[in-house]
Design a protein around this motif. Structure first.
Motif, PDB file in Angstrom:
ATOM      1  N   GLN A  49      22.135 -31.121 -43.796  1.00  0.00           N
ATOM      2  CA  GLN A  49      22.839 -30.062 -44.509  1.00  0.00           C
ATOM      3  C   GLN A  49      24.196 -30.511 -45.064  1.00  0.00           C
ATOM      4  O   GLN A  49      24.614 -30.076 -46.136  1.00  0.00           O
ATOM      5  CB  GLN A  49      23.048 -28.842 -43.589  1.00  0.00           C
ATOM      6  N   PHE A  55      25.908 -29.648 -48.724  1.00  0.00           N
ATOM      7  CA  PHE A  55      27.126 -28.835 -48.801  1.00  0.00           C
ATOM      8  C   PHE A  55      28.202 -29.575 -49.612  1.00  0.00           C
ATOM      9  O   PHE A  55      28.811 -29.003 -50.520  1.00  0.00           O
ATOM     10  CB  PHE A  55      27.657 -28.517 -47.397  1.00  0.00           C
ATOM     11  N   GLU A  82      27.293 -29.636 -53.310  1.00  0.00           N
ATOM     12  CA  GLU A  82      27.331 -28.331 -53.967  1.00  0.00           C
ATOM     13  C   GLU A  82      28.750 -27.802 -54.144  1.00  0.00           C
ATOM     14  O   GLU A  82      29.101 -27.284 -55.205  1.00  0.00           O
ATOM     15  CB  GLU A  82      26.448 -27.333 -53.187  1.00  0.00           C
ATOM     16  N   ARG A 115      26.740 -23.097 -47.604  1.00  0.00           N
ATOM     17  CA  ARG A 115      26.001 -23.325 -48.858  1.00  0.00           C
ATOM     18  C   ARG A 115      25.541 -21.993 -49.434  1.00  0.00           C
ATOM     19  O   ARG A 115      25.687 -21.729 -50.628  1.00  0.00           O
ATOM     20  CB  ARG A 115      24.782 -24.233 -48.602  1.00  0.00           C
TER      21      ARG A 115
END
Ligand code: PLP
Length: 399
Positions: free
Chosen positions: A82, A86, A89, A296
């Motif tokens: 993840q 993150f 993004e 996110r």
């Protein structure tokens, strides 16, 4: 359990480091919270802007549940699937190439302080242990001992010294004072583009622009603490955009996880972030997959639901309505977007208590200011309802 009982229990077993309004919330949804007796209120504080997306947003709940069933914590000793997403993004959303996630806002501020000092020594060439950081009077950057050491609020410091050296304080909004404070040892200027805890202090027009230029001309990092003012609160993604400046680094937190989980981050250029080498800095929970999955989704909700636009559209309208109120206690109304301070000539607490009785939750800041900062999912109709109740309360308290 009844509210009185819960309050008594908290009083008995808990530390007395807050003075909350006596409402005991048991659940919440969107802009509404419900107390243990089943009364509903509009939340005009939004957990100090941590729930910009509204309470218990269903998409965030889903993301949290989905990730919690997979893996929650790896520590950064191992990688997780993840964290990279993150970082990518939020970098693409904000334009900052490098990202370092932490947990609480104060930890991200500490990260900014460490990055600034190390950049000062290693890149700018300031002598060892001489780097200085300039901050503003009335700042609020969190509660660690280093951070309260450079605040100007006596109560936040009282009894907690000795404090770390290396900070200089200039008046907020005073570019001349900033210029005079910069020396060859200045590594960074750290500022809230709008001071939240100080009572929604908007700096004089042009201040951020001048500050950015002074920093650039003197090879000083310009760091914006957007933990409260960022992520749509003021009607722009970041409050510094109101003056069209681009800080070297930005600190975010609060709404970064929509209230589900503490996630904060330090965003910067490659040059600044590259001062950190393996082992220099860290956090057991920082960058954990559960937090990253929630963050996110929290960012996606901000974009998909056009919450920045909603704040930009409804904020000025609501502020205009508040400015048109004619009550003798109101000195001024200030703010940007849905980040509004109603400044009174008297203590705001009785007004907040009376508003609560009407079903509007606000909290006084700095004695005389009522802060209006509802979740950004609020509608014009709901703001109108709130306005009616505000009028009613002022009428009652001033007759
Ligand atoms: C809330 C806040 C912080 C501190 O964040 P915590 O999560 O409470 O540690 C720092 N800076 C600003 C501007 C804030 O509003």
């Amino acid at each position: 359990m009844k509210a009185e009982k819960l309050i008594e229990m908290e009083d008995k077993y808990g530390a007395h480091n807050y003075h909350p309004l006596d409402i005991v919330i048991k659940k919440a949804e969107g802009i509404y919270v419900e107390d243990v007796a089943g009364n509903r209120y509009m939340d005009f504080l939004a957990a100090y802007s941590a729930v910009n997306q509204g309470h218990c947003h269903p998409r965030l709940l889903k993301a949290l549940r989905r990730q919690a069933a997979k893996v929650t914590l790896t520590s950064r000793a191992f990688r997780n699937d993840q964290l990279p997403l993150f970082c990518k993004e939020i970098s693409e959303l904000t334009g900052y190439p490098k990202v370092l996630p932490m947990n609480s806002g104060a930890e991200a501020v500490e990260t900014a302080i460490k990055a600034s000092r190390k950049w000062g020594e290693k890149v700018k060439g300031i002598k060892k242990n001489k780097a200085e950081i300039i901050v503003c009077a009335d700042n609020f950057h969190g509660r660690t001992t280093t951070i309260v050491g450079f605040c100007t609020e006596d109560q936040y410091k009282d009894g907690f010294g000795p404090f770390a050296p290396g900070f200089k304080i200039v008046p907020f909004g005073d570019a001349k004072a900033l210029e005079a404070a910069i020396t060859k040892n200045t590594a960074a200027f750290m500022v809230e583009p709008i001071q939240g805890e100080a009572g929604i202090n908007v700096p004089p027009k042009g201040f951020l622009k001048k500050a950015a230029k002074l920093c650039k001309d003197n090879n000083v990092l310009f760091i914006a603490d957007e933990i409260q003012s960022g992520l749509g609160r003021t009607g722009k993604m970041f409050a510094f955009e109101h003056e069209d400046v681009r800080p070297d680094a930005v600190i975010v937190g609060k709404a970064l996880s929509g209230g589900f989980y503490p996630v904060s981050a330090f965003l910067s250029s490659v040059e600044v972030m590259d001062v950190f080498n393996p082992g220099d800095h860290g956090s057991t929970f920082g960058g954990n997959p559960l937090g990253m999955a929630v963050a996110r989704e929290a960012l996606k909700v901000l974009v998909d639901e056009k919450l920045v636009e909603n704040s930009n559209k409804l904020g000025p309208w609501f502020m205009d309505k508040l400015q048109n109120l004619e009550f003798k206690s109101i000195k001024t109304v200030r703010g940007r977007g849905l980040f509004i301070g109603l400044v009174l000539d008297r203590p705001a607490r009785p007004y907040c208590e009376a508003l609560m009785a009407e079903g509007i939750l606000c909290k006084e800041t700095h004695e005389n200011v009522i802060r209006f900062a509802p979740p950004l999912v609020i509608s014009r109709k709901e703001l109108n309802t709130a306005l009616r109740k505000v009028k009613k309360v002022f009428k009652k308290l001033e007759s």
